[in-house]
Design an enzyme around this catalytic site. Structure first.
Site, PDB file in Angstrom:
ATOM      1  N   HIS A  49       2.879  -5.156  -9.300  1.00  0.00           N
ATOM      2  CA  HIS A  49       3.155  -3.870  -9.882  1.00  0.00           C
ATOM      3  C   HIS A  49       2.779  -5.873 -11.006  1.00  0.00           C
ATOM      4  O   HIS A  49       2.137  -5.416 -12.351  1.00  0.00           O
ATOM      5  CB  HIS A  49       4.642  -3.363 -10.513  1.00  0.00           C
ATOM      6  CG  HIS A  49       5.596  -2.924 -12.035  1.00  0.00           C
ATOM      7  ND1 HIS A  49       4.528  -1.453 -11.579  1.00  0.00           N
ATOM      8  CD2 HIS A  49       5.132  -3.796 -12.437  1.00  0.00           C
ATOM      9  CE1 HIS A  49       4.553  -1.281 -13.585  1.00  0.00           C
ATOM     10  NE2 HIS A  49       4.899  -2.219 -13.817  1.00  0.00           N
ATOM     11  N   GLU A  50       4.264  -6.251 -11.463  1.00  0.00           N
ATOM     12  CA  GLU A  50       3.537  -7.763 -12.699  1.00  0.00           C
ATOM     13  C   GLU A  50       2.329  -8.295 -11.812  1.00  0.00           C
ATOM     14  O   GLU A  50       1.920  -8.659 -13.305  1.00  0.00           O
ATOM     15  CB  GLU A  50       5.200  -7.785 -12.327  1.00  0.00           C
ATOM     16  CG  GLU A  50       5.822  -7.634 -12.647  1.00  0.00           C
ATOM     17  CD  GLU A  50       6.113  -6.479 -14.022  1.00  0.00           C
ATOM     18  OE1 GLU A  50       5.334  -7.339 -15.094  1.00  0.00           O
ATOM     19  OE2 GLU A  50       7.380  -5.740 -13.836  1.00  0.00           O
ATOM     20  N   HIS A  53       0.139  -6.421 -13.807  1.00  0.00           N
ATOM     21  CA  HIS A  53      -0.158  -7.028 -15.216  1.00  0.00           C
ATOM     22  C   HIS A  53      -1.095  -8.370 -15.342  1.00  0.00           C
ATOM     23  O   HIS A  53      -1.910  -8.039 -16.240  1.00  0.00           O
ATOM     24  CB  HIS A  53       1.160  -6.546 -15.801  1.00  0.00           C
ATOM     25  CG  HIS A  53       1.829  -5.427 -15.734  1.00  0.00           C
ATOM     26  ND1 HIS A  53       1.152  -4.363 -16.833  1.00  0.00           N
ATOM     27  CD2 HIS A  53       2.570  -4.510 -15.427  1.00  0.00           C
ATOM     28  CE1 HIS A  53       1.885  -3.235 -17.018  1.00  0.00           C
ATOM     29  NE2 HIS A  53       3.055  -3.373 -16.143  1.00  0.00           N
ATOM     30  N   GLU A  78      -0.302  -0.377 -17.917  1.00  0.00           N
ATOM     31  CA  GLU A  78      -0.031  -0.413 -16.913  1.00  0.00           C
ATOM     32  C   GLU A  78      -0.449   0.741 -15.772  1.00  0.00           C
ATOM     33  O   GLU A  78      -0.399   0.709 -14.376  1.00  0.00           O
ATOM     34  CB  GLU A  78       1.689   1.467 -17.719  1.00  0.00           C
ATOM     35  CG  GLU A  78       2.506   1.701 -16.638  1.00  0.00           C
ATOM     36  CD  GLU A  78       3.347   0.446 -15.920  1.00  0.00           C
ATOM     37  OE1 GLU A  78       3.790  -0.966 -17.006  1.00  0.00           O
ATOM     38  OE2 GLU A  78       4.842   0.486 -15.579  1.00  0.00           O
TER      39      GLU A  78
END
Lengths: 507, 507
Positions: free
Chosen positions: B267-268, B271, B297
Site C-alpha cells: 500500500h505505502e 503511494h 489512495e
C-alpha cells in the site's frame, strides 16, 4: 519580563526552531537519507540557512536588542537576560555583515560538498572532490571579506575561528599550539624509544552486535536515556541536539578495531551530555546553545579519555568487554586493557589517534587551512602538502588520500577554522579534569565502580548549565581555575603515560 | 521563461523547501524521534507552518500570479506554466483567508495531538485524548469560518474535504457513498451466508525477520529503489516524499497476522510510486505534488488490492511467502492463499479491513466527523456514538477504544475531511484498473510472473507524471475514462468475490 525582551525572545525562539529543523535535516542526511536525496536536501538546507539569516539580521532585532539593553541597564550583568542581549548582539553584528545570498550559497556548498566527499572518500579520489573545495574556499573568502576590519580581526583566519570559538584569536591559538608541540614532540620521541605496550587486545575480533551492546551499556552508565536520546550509525560520527529532550549521537563500527566504536560512542555521548545539561530556562535562545566547540570538545574528550582510558574505569570496562566480545578478549585483565588503550603510536587517522599524537594531527590541519584560505596553498597541491607535512610530523608515508587529506568531513562541509577547537578542547579538558579531581575526592573510586553520575553532575554545574552565557576563558576563570592553559593537559598526559610505559616523562 | 514566472517559481521553490523540512520533521517524529522530543518538535512544526503560510500569502505572490497569468494569456491552457498559475492561484486565495497565527496553532495542535494520541491509544484511554480533540475542533471551526461564503462552499465539511480532494463537494461524496453502501450491504450479507473461506493461513506465525525479507522482495518488484527510498517502522504507517530522490515508506509488524505488514508495505509503496513518478520538470512547484489524497489512495489501493490480492499475483506471492515464513505456510498453494487473502469478514480495524467492508469503515467516519464539526456530536459522546454506529454497520461490539475510536491518527492530527478520500481512492482505483486491463492485454500474465514494470509505467504515464496539473475528475476524464464512478469498483469486487466464494453476486 519587559515587552521588548519578550518580543526579542519570541523572534529568537522562531530562529531556534529553524535551527532545530536544520539540525534534523543534517542528522538525517548523514544517518538516514537515501543517496539520491542529496540534491533536494541541499535545496532545503540552503533555504533554511537563507531564511534564518534573513530573519536574524532583520533591523527589528537590532531595535529590540537596543530596547531590551536599555531596559536591563541596571540589571545584574551576569543575569540570563543581560547575557542574552550581549551574546545575541555580538552575533547579530557579525551576521548583519553577511549577505543572505552568501549564507544560502555557503549552506548549499556545504551540503553538496559533503555529498561529494562521501563519494570521493569511498573512492579515495581527491580530484573529484577538488572543485567542491575550490568553491567552498571561494565562498569562504567572500565571507571573510565581509568581516575583515571589524571586531579586531587581524587576519582571515581570525574571522573563521571566531565562529567556532568565539572571541579567540589566531595568534593566541598559535602560541598555545607552539607550547603544546614543544611538549608533545619530546614526549612522543621518548615513548618511541620505550618498550611498546601490548596492543593486541585492540585488534581482537569483536562482532558488531556485541560492540553495540557494550557501547549501549557504557553510554547508559554515562547518562544516555532512551526517552531523550538516540544512537545511530554514520560515516563520520557526530552528536547533535535537535531540541530539548532530543539528543542524538552517532557512531561507526569496525570488527577488527573495536576502540573506534566504543570510544567514539563515549566521545559523542560526552558532547550529548553537554547539550542535555544546558539549563532549560535558556531554551530557544542563543545562550541556550553550547558556548563553543572548544568547550564542547573538552566534554567529549574528558569522557572519552580522562574517564574512558583511566586506570580506574578499566575496572568497569574490562569485564564488560570480555563478556560482550568473548573470543580473544575473554577474561581480559583491567591492567592489560588499560595499557593497550593508552598505547601511543603515530597513525594516519585523527579520530583514532592516541592522546599524545592527536595534537599534531590538529596542528597540521591548523597550518594547512590557514595557508589555503590565504591562498598560499592551492587546492590542487593540497594532497602533496598534506602528505609532506604528515611525513614530517609522524614519520609516515600517506599512500591513500582516504586515509590522508580526505579523512575528515570538515573542509567538505565548509568548516574551516573548526579543527583547532579539538586541541583546545583537550587543553580545557585537562584543566577541568584537574579541578574535578580536587573537588571530587571519591572520583577514582566512583569511576572504578561505574558510578558516573557525580562527575556528570559536577560537569553540569560547572559547565553545561551555563550554555553560551560566558565566553570560554571567562567560563574557565569562573569554573575551571584560569584562562586556557597547556600545562594541566600535559601534566595529565605525562602522569598517565609515565605509568603506562614505565618511563620518566617528567612532570 | 519570463521574469515574473521565474520570480514566482523562485518563491514557490523556497516554499517547497520548507515543505521538505516539514515532511522530514513529521517523518522523524513518527519513526525516529525520542519521546521526550515531542514538545520541541511541536515548536518546530508550528514555526515552519507559520513561516510557510506567511511567505505563501505574501501580496507579492499575488502580484506575480497576476503578472505571470497575463504573460501566459495566449499560452496553451494545459501547459505546465498555465496550470501552475491556475492551481497556485486557487491555493493562494484559500490560504490568504487564514491568519498566520491560526496556521501555527493548527500545526502545534496537530503535533501535540499526535503525541497525546500515541499515549492514549497505547492505554486505550479516550479521556486523556479528549481535550486535544476539543482543541483541534475549536481550531478547525475557526479555520472553516475563514472560508464559508467563498469558493462555493455550501457547508463546513466542504471547506475541509477540499483540502484533501480539491474541488469536490460533500453532497457529491454523500451521493457516491450512498450508491456504494447500496451495493456493499447486500454483497456483504450474501457473503455472510456463503461458506466461509479458510482464513487460517492469515494467522499463521510468521517471524518479523522473514516478514521484512518478504516485504522487501515484493516492494522491490514494485519499484522500491535503495538509492532513492527508505522503509522504516512506525505506529501508523504512511508514505512521504521528502523531496525528489527521497521517498520513504513505513510499516508495522505483527507476527500473528502477517498480512498487515505485507499489504501495508505494498500500500505505502503504491503511494511512494506515485510520488516518485511525478514529472521532474514540475519539482519545487505546487503542481509537482500529488493531485489529491483520493488519487493518492487510488494508487496505494490498486497495488495493495487489485495487484496484491489478485489470483495472478498469488502465483508470485505464494512461493515467496512459503520460503520466508516456513512453518505452517510451508508449501502454501497460490489458490489457497488467494482465497484466504480475499476473505470478507467484518472487523474492528480499518486498515486491516477487507475490500468489501472497508467502505463502511469510511462511511462511518465520514458521518461522525461531519457531526463533530457541525457540533451535532460532542467529543465526550464520541466513543459511544462510534460504538453504536459500529454495531449498526458491522454487527460487532467495540469493547476497547484502541480498536475503536482511537484506532486512527487522523483526528489527532487535525485531519478532518481526510477519511472520505480513502473510499474515493477505491472508486478511482476501480476505474483505472478497468482501463489498465483493457490497455495492457498481457497484464494478468505479467502479474503472474512478477513483472510489474509495465503496470507501473502505465500508471506513471496515466496518473503520476501529471502531478497536480489536473483536478481529479479532469484527470480521470483525460486518462481514466470518466468522472468518479462507483460502478467499476463494484464490478471488480463482484467478479473477484463471486470467484472466491463460489456464489453469484451479480454484475
Amino acid at each position: 519580563m519587559s515587552a521588548q525582551i519578550q518580543a526579542l525572545k519570541s523572534r529568537l525562539g522562531t530562529l531556534a526552531d529553524l535551527d532545530g529543523a536544520t539540525e534534523l535535516a543534517v542528522w538525517d542526511q548523514q544517518c538516514k537519507m537515501p543517496s539520491d536525496g542529496g540534491r533536494a536536501r541541499a535545496d532545503v538546507l540552503s533555504t533554511l540557512a537563507s531564511l534564518r539569516h534573513e530573519m536574524f539580521t532583520d533591523d527589528e532585532i537590532g531595535r529590540l536588542l537596543d530596547g531590551a539593553g536599555a531596559e536591563l541597564a541596571d540589571a545584574d550583568p551576569d543575569g540570563d537576560d543581560a547575557r542574552l542581549i550581549k551574546v545575541t548582539g555580538r552575533r547579530w553584528e557579525k551576521s548583519k555583515r553577511v549577505p543572505t545570498e552568501l549564507e544560502g550559497e555557503l549552506a548549499r556548498a556545504s551540503s553538496e560538498g559533503q555529498e561529494a566527499w562521501v563519494a570521493a572518500r569511498a573512492a579515495s579520489d581527491f580530484k573529484s572532490f577538488a572543485p567542491y573545495l575550490e568553491r567552498t574556499l571561494e565562498l569562504t573568502r567572500r565571507y571573510v571579506d565581509c568581516h575583515l576590519g571589524h571586531d579586531g580581526y587581524e587576519c582571515a583566519y581570525d574571522v573563521l575561528i571566531d565562529d567556532y570559538e568565539p572571541g579567540i584569536k589566531t595568534a593566541h591559538v598559535a602560541d598555545l599550539f607552539a607550547q603544546l608541540k614543544g611538549d608533545l614532540v619530546p614526549m612522543i620521541a621518548t615513548l618511541a624509544e620505550a618498550t611498546p605496550v601490548d596492543e593486541r587486545p585492540l585488534a581482537a575480533h569483536f562482532a558488531q552486535d556485541g560492540q553495540r551492546r557494550l557501547a549501549r551499556e557504557i553510554v547508559g552508565l554515562m547518562g544516555f536515556d532512551e526517552r531523550a536520546w538516540r544512537m545511530d550509525d554514520t560515516v563520520h560520527p557526530f552528536a547533535v541536539r535537535i531540541g530539548p529532550g532530543d539528543v542524538r549521537i552517532t557512531t561507526r563500527w569496525d570488527e577488527s578495531y573495536w576502540p573506534m566504536a566504543l570510544y567514539g560512542a563515549m566521545h559523542e555521548c560526552g558532547h550529548g551530555l553537554y547539550e542535555a545539561g544546558i539549563a532549560p530556562d535558556l531554551a530557544r535562545t542563543p545562550i541556550g546553545d553550547a558556548q563553543s566547540l572548544g568547550v564542547h570538545e573538552s566534554q567529549s574528550r574528558l569522557w572519552e579519555n580522562m574517564v574512558g582510558r583511566s586506570r580506574a574505569f578499566s575496572e568497569v570496562l574490562a569485564p564488560r568487554l570480555a563478556r560482550c566480545a568473548g573470543g580473544e578478549l575473554t577474561g581480559i585483565e583491567p591492567e592489560r586493557l588499560y595499557r593497550a588503550i593508552n598505547r601511543v603510536k603515530p597513525s594516519y587517522i585523527r579520530v583514532e589517534a592516541d592522546e599524545a599524537t592527536y595534537g599534531l594531527h590538529i596542528i597540521l590541519r591548523f597550518e594547512l587551512e590557514q595557508e589555503l584560505i590565504e591562498g598560499r596553498l592551492q587546492v590542487a597541491d593540497l594532497p602533496q602538502a598534506w602528505n609532506a607535512r604528515f611525513h614530517e610530523y609522524f614519520g609516515l608515508e600517506v599512500t591513500d588520500d582516504a586515509d590522508g587529506v580526505l579523512q575528515d568531513v570538515h573542509w567538505a562541509a565548509g568548516m574551516l577554522g573548526y579543527f583547532p577547537t579539538y586541541a583546545l578542547g583537550n587543553l580545557i579538558a585537562g584543566q577541568l579534569w584537574e579541578r574535578a579531581q580536587s573537588e571530587l575526592p571519591a572520583l577514582d573510586a566512583q569511576l572504578a565502580s561505574g558510578e558516573l553520575a557525580p562527575l556528570r553532575e559536577w560537569l553540569r554545574l560547572r559547565v553545561h548549565r551555563h550554555g553560551a552565557k560566558f565566553e570560554t576563558e571567562e567560563l574557565l576563570e569562573r569554573e575551571g581555575g584560569g584562562p586556557i592553559s597547556v600545562a594541566p593537559f600535559v601534566r595529565y598526559l605525562k602522569l598517565k603515560l609515565s605509568d603506562v610505559y614505565g618511563v620518566d616523562l617528567g612532570d
